[in-house]
Write a protein that holds these residues in place. Structure first.
Motif, PDB file in Angstrom:
ATOM      1  N   VAL A   9       6.416  -7.016  -1.634  1.00  0.00           N
ATOM      2  CA  VAL A   9       5.112  -6.354  -1.699  1.00  0.00           C
ATOM      3  C   VAL A   9       4.041  -7.440  -1.710  1.00  0.00           C
ATOM      4  O   VAL A   9       3.634  -7.906  -2.783  1.00  0.00           O
ATOM      5  CB  VAL A   9       4.993  -5.466  -2.960  1.00  0.00           C
ATOM      6  N   PRO A  10       3.567  -7.869  -0.555  1.00  0.00           N
ATOM      7  CA  PRO A  10       2.554  -8.923  -0.518  1.00  0.00           C
ATOM      8  C   PRO A  10       1.278  -8.508  -1.254  1.00  0.00           C
ATOM      9  O   PRO A  10       0.848  -7.356  -1.176  1.00  0.00           O
ATOM     10  CB  PRO A  10       2.294  -9.105   0.979  1.00  0.00           C
ATOM     11  N   PHE A  11       0.698  -9.440  -1.984  1.00  0.00           N
ATOM     12  CA  PHE A  11      -0.562  -9.188  -2.674  1.00  0.00           C
ATOM     13  C   PHE A  11      -1.365 -10.477  -2.701  1.00  0.00           C
ATOM     14  O   PHE A  11      -0.825 -11.567  -2.533  1.00  0.00           O
ATOM     15  CB  PHE A  11      -0.329  -8.644  -4.086  1.00  0.00           C
ATOM     16  N   ASP A  12      -2.668 -10.323  -2.911  1.00  0.00           N
ATOM     17  CA  ASP A  12      -3.574 -11.471  -2.832  1.00  0.00           C
ATOM     18  C   ASP A  12      -4.012 -11.987  -4.195  1.00  0.00           C
ATOM     19  O   ASP A  12      -4.480 -13.123  -4.304  1.00  0.00           O
ATOM     20  CB  ASP A  12      -4.801 -11.090  -2.002  1.00  0.00           C
ATOM     21  N   PRO A  34      -9.764 -14.192  -8.568  1.00  0.00           N
ATOM     22  CA  PRO A  34     -10.979 -14.980  -8.387  1.00  0.00           C
ATOM     23  C   PRO A  34     -12.118 -14.573  -9.303  1.00  0.00           C
ATOM     24  O   PRO A  34     -13.096 -15.305  -9.429  1.00  0.00           O
ATOM     25  CB  PRO A  34     -11.334 -14.712  -6.917  1.00  0.00           C
ATOM     26  N   ALA A  35     -12.025 -13.433  -9.945  1.00  0.00           N
ATOM     27  CA  ALA A  35     -13.129 -12.910 -10.745  1.00  0.00           C
ATOM     28  C   ALA A  35     -13.225 -13.604 -12.097  1.00  0.00           C
ATOM     29  O   ALA A  35     -12.211 -14.051 -12.649  1.00  0.00           O
ATOM     30  CB  ALA A  35     -12.949 -11.413 -10.948  1.00  0.00           C
ATOM     31  N   PRO A  36     -14.439 -13.703 -12.664  1.00  0.00           N
ATOM     32  CA  PRO A  36     -14.589 -14.263 -14.018  1.00  0.00           C
ATOM     33  C   PRO A  36     -13.798 -13.412 -15.014  1.00  0.00           C
ATOM     34  O   PRO A  36     -13.897 -12.184 -15.015  1.00  0.00           O
ATOM     35  CB  PRO A  36     -16.098 -14.164 -14.271  1.00  0.00           C
ATOM     36  N   LEU A  37     -13.011 -14.069 -15.863  1.00  0.00           N
ATOM     37  CA  LEU A  37     -12.105 -13.353 -16.750  1.00  0.00           C
ATOM     38  C   LEU A  37     -12.811 -12.402 -17.715  1.00  0.00           C
ATOM     39  O   LEU A  37     -12.378 -11.247 -17.860  1.00  0.00           O
ATOM     40  CB  LEU A  37     -11.236 -14.352 -17.514  1.00  0.00           C
ATOM     41  N   PRO A  38     -13.879 -12.796 -18.402  1.00  0.00           N
ATOM     42  CA  PRO A  38     -14.519 -11.848 -19.317  1.00  0.00           C
ATOM     43  C   PRO A  38     -14.995 -10.577 -18.633  1.00  0.00           C
ATOM     44  O   PRO A  38     -14.786  -9.465 -19.131  1.00  0.00           O
ATOM     45  CB  PRO A  38     -15.690 -12.653 -19.888  1.00  0.00           C
ATOM     46  N   GLY A  80     -13.663  -8.576  -2.075  1.00  0.00           N
ATOM     47  CA  GLY A  80     -12.988  -8.050  -0.896  1.00  0.00           C
ATOM     48  C   GLY A  80     -11.741  -7.240  -1.170  1.00  0.00           C
ATOM     49  O   GLY A  80     -10.937  -7.001  -0.257  1.00  0.00           O
ATOM     50  N   VAL A  81     -11.538  -6.794  -2.393  1.00  0.00           N
ATOM     51  CA  VAL A  81     -10.337  -6.018  -2.737  1.00  0.00           C
ATOM     52  C   VAL A  81     -10.446  -4.625  -2.135  1.00  0.00           C
ATOM     53  O   VAL A  81     -11.463  -3.937  -2.293  1.00  0.00           O
ATOM     54  CB  VAL A  81     -10.161  -5.931  -4.270  1.00  0.00           C
ATOM     55  N   THR A  82      -9.395  -4.203  -1.449  1.00  0.00           N
ATOM     56  CA  THR A  82      -9.384  -2.880  -0.817  1.00  0.00           C
ATOM     57  C   THR A  82      -8.413  -1.908  -1.479  1.00  0.00           C
ATOM     58  O   THR A  82      -8.502  -0.701  -1.260  1.00  0.00           O
ATOM     59  CB  THR A  82      -9.011  -3.011   0.671  1.00  0.00           C
ATOM     60  N   ASP A  83      -7.484  -2.414  -2.272  1.00  0.00           N
ATOM     61  CA  ASP A  83      -6.546  -1.529  -2.964  1.00  0.00           C
ATOM     62  C   ASP A  83      -5.930  -2.266  -4.143  1.00  0.00           C
ATOM     63  O   ASP A  83      -5.837  -3.499  -4.152  1.00  0.00           O
ATOM     64  CB  ASP A  83      -5.442  -1.054  -2.015  1.00  0.00           C
ATOM     65  N   ILE A  84      -5.529  -1.494  -5.161  1.00  0.00           N
ATOM     66  CA  ILE A  84      -4.882  -2.035  -6.350  1.00  0.00           C
ATOM     67  C   ILE A  84      -3.660  -1.189  -6.648  1.00  0.00           C
ATOM     68  O   ILE A  84      -3.750   0.041  -6.720  1.00  0.00           O
ATOM     69  CB  ILE A  84      -5.811  -2.027  -7.582  1.00  0.00           C
ATOM     70  N   ALA A  85      -2.502  -1.833  -6.803  1.00  0.00           N
ATOM     71  CA  ALA A  85      -1.286  -1.146  -7.237  1.00  0.00           C
ATOM     72  C   ALA A  85      -1.079  -1.436  -8.716  1.00  0.00           C
ATOM     73  O   ALA A  85      -1.110  -2.607  -9.126  1.00  0.00           O
ATOM     74  CB  ALA A  85      -0.082  -1.602  -6.431  1.00  0.00           C
ATOM     75  N   ARG A 103      -4.975  -6.227  -3.338  1.00  0.00           N
ATOM     76  CA  ARG A 103      -4.825  -6.491  -1.907  1.00  0.00           C
ATOM     77  C   ARG A 103      -6.198  -6.510  -1.257  1.00  0.00           C
ATOM     78  O   ARG A 103      -7.033  -5.625  -1.495  1.00  0.00           O
ATOM     79  CB  ARG A 103      -3.934  -5.438  -1.254  1.00  0.00           C
ATOM     80  N   THR A 104      -6.436  -7.531  -0.440  1.00  0.00           N
ATOM     81  CA  THR A 104      -7.687  -7.611   0.324  1.00  0.00           C
ATOM     82  C   THR A 104      -7.353  -7.330   1.785  1.00  0.00           C
ATOM     83  O   THR A 104      -6.742  -8.149   2.452  1.00  0.00           O
ATOM     84  CB  THR A 104      -8.331  -9.008   0.177  1.00  0.00           C
ATOM     85  N   GLY A 105      -7.692  -6.136   2.228  1.00  0.00           N
ATOM     86  CA  GLY A 105      -7.381  -5.727   3.593  1.00  0.00           C
ATOM     87  C   GLY A 105      -6.202  -4.787   3.619  1.00  0.00           C
ATOM     88  O   GLY A 105      -5.059  -5.225   3.463  1.00  0.00           O
ATOM     89  N   GLY A 106      -6.449  -3.485   3.800  1.00  0.00           N
ATOM     90  CA  GLY A 106      -5.370  -2.518   3.870  1.00  0.00           C
ATOM     91  C   GLY A 106      -5.005  -1.933   2.514  1.00  0.00           C
ATOM     92  O   GLY A 106      -5.535  -2.323   1.474  1.00  0.00           O
ATOM     93  N   GLN A 107      -4.074  -0.972   2.574  1.00  0.00           N
ATOM     94  CA  GLN A 107      -3.630  -0.259   1.380  1.00  0.00           C
ATOM     95  C   GLN A 107      -2.154  -0.580   1.109  1.00  0.00           C
ATOM     96  O   GLN A 107      -1.412  -0.991   1.996  1.00  0.00           O
ATOM     97  CB  GLN A 107      -3.783   1.253   1.596  1.00  0.00           C
ATOM     98  N   PHE A 108      -1.741  -0.373  -0.118  1.00  0.00           N
ATOM     99  CA  PHE A 108      -0.315  -0.441  -0.439  1.00  0.00           C
ATOM    100  C   PHE A 108       0.358   0.815   0.109  1.00  0.00           C
ATOM    101  O   PHE A 108      -0.132   1.935  -0.094  1.00  0.00           O
ATOM    102  CB  PHE A 108      -0.106  -0.529  -1.950  1.00  0.00           C
ATOM    103  N   SER A 109       1.458   0.636   0.807  1.00  0.00           N
ATOM    104  CA  SER A 109       2.140   1.770   1.436  1.00  0.00           C
ATOM    105  C   SER A 109       2.968   2.533   0.411  1.00  0.00           C
ATOM    106  O   SER A 109       3.262   2.038  -0.695  1.00  0.00           O
ATOM    107  CB  SER A 109       3.053   1.279   2.556  1.00  0.00           C
ATOM    108  N   ALA A 110       3.388   3.731   0.808  1.00  0.00           N
ATOM    109  CA  ALA A 110       4.253   4.533  -0.061  1.00  0.00           C
ATOM    110  C   ALA A 110       5.565   3.808  -0.333  1.00  0.00           C
ATOM    111  O   ALA A 110       6.095   3.851  -1.454  1.00  0.00           O
ATOM    112  CB  ALA A 110       4.512   5.894   0.585  1.00  0.00           C
ATOM    113  N   ALA A 111       6.094   3.119   0.676  1.00  0.00           N
ATOM    114  CA  ALA A 111       7.347   2.382   0.491  1.00  0.00           C
ATOM    115  C   ALA A 111       7.170   1.235  -0.508  1.00  0.00           C
ATOM    116  O   ALA A 111       8.058   0.961  -1.323  1.00  0.00           O
ATOM    117  CB  ALA A 111       7.837   1.841   1.832  1.00  0.00           C
TER     118      ALA A 111
END
Length: 306
Positions: A9-12, A34-38, A80-85, A103-111
């Motif tokens: 399951v590739p992720f960024d 990449p986001a500031p932790l607080p 640039g995040v487009t989906d979160i699993a 994930r930046t670009g596209g969605q996580f698939s059902a599989a």
């Protein structure tokens, strides 16, 4: 484990947060984002959509509409995040952690979501086992001074801290260089206080964290005027017992019996308090020994009390 997941399951980016099993508040986070932790932690705790405390256990979910997520609107969208699993690693004994994959670009698939669901159960068992192993060593040579205090702003910026705070934070998450330690566990407890105040969640703003061999500390967050004071002090035997019981997979009845033993009661006293025969109490104690790999009451109580 993350490297293995990434092959299927590739992720960024990701955030994998261990939690107190009772309060579900983050304790030992591992993140590559990449986001500031607080800002990320605050938004995560104040987000209702796909909040880990509301997700079904060990089932992966993504965000059909990212716009419903406060953490996406305020933090992830700008990167640039487009989906979160998301997966909540929980079982009948408690919540042991949660995982967010970005994930930046596209969605996580059902599989891909099915795969994350399939591995969630063994991952949960592993996390609970790691908590259980934290009780294996009982040597505690650390100082007992405290409590340690860290004062944060409502945006989780560090305002002030006591002299020994830095040493505690370096033990919780050791920095890889000479930079100041990141108070991630304190951020999580403080963010939970904000979530309670906002009506997002009702768990206590408290987390118990394994600091060093034989040593657990309890973090609590409370209001201090307009700021948030996070205290860190040695966990009490009762606080350790609550985590120990869950990590070892003890039943509620076994946990109750163990609490009586920890209070110093003999077998006859326990039988009277629980309205059981002494023979039944002994059977329960044997079961506890088996589950905890203990061979005597003294050794068992030493692991609990530190």
């Amino acid at each position: 484990m993350l490297a293995e997941l990434r092959r299927s399951v590739p992720f960024d980016a990701y955030a994998w947060v261990m939690t107190d099993p009772e309060t579900a508040v983050g304790t030992s986070p591992l993140a590559e984002a990449p986001a500031p932790l607080p800002a990320l932690i605050k938004a995560k705790y104040l987000t209702k959509a796909n909040r880990w405390t509301a997700l079904p256990a060990r089932r992966a979910h993504n965000l059909p509409d990212p716009g419903e997520s406060l953490v996406w609107r305020e933090v992830q969208r700008t990167h640039g995040v487009t989906d979160i699993a998301s997966v909540r690693h929980a079982d009948r004994y408690g919540c042991w952690g949660f995982l967010d994959l970005w994930r930046t670009g596209g969605q996580f698939s059902a599989a891909e979501l099915d795969f994350l669901t399939a591995v969630a159960t063994p991952m949960t068992t592993m996390l609970r086992g790691l908590q259980a192993r934290a009780f294996d060593r009982t040597t505690d040579t650390a100082d007992t001074a405290g409590p340690v205090v860290l004062v944060l702003s409502p945006d989780l910026e560090v305002r002030a801290q006591t002299a020994t705070t830095d040493a505690y934070l370096r033990s919780l998450i050791p920095p890889t260089d000479e930079r100041p330690p990141v108070p991630a566990a304190a951020y999580n407890v403080a963010a939970q206080l904000l979530a309670v105040e906002a009506g997002v969640d009702d768990h206590a703003s408290l987390a118990r964290v394994h600091l060093a061999p034989g040593r657990w500390v309890t973090l609590r967050a409370e209001r201090l005027a307009g700021d948030i004071a996070v205290t860190m002090e040695r966990s009490t035997p009762a606080e350790r017992l609550a985590v120990f019981r869950r990590a070892m997979g003890l039943s509620a009845r076994e946990g109750e019996l163990l609490s009586h033993l920890a209070d110093g009661h003999a077998t006859a006293d326990v039988a009277r308090l629980m309205v059981l025969s002494e023979h039944t109490v002994q059977d329960h104690i044997k079961a506890i020994f088996t589950k905890t790999a203990s061979h005597s009451r003294a050794a068992l109580l030493s692991r609990i009390n530190g």
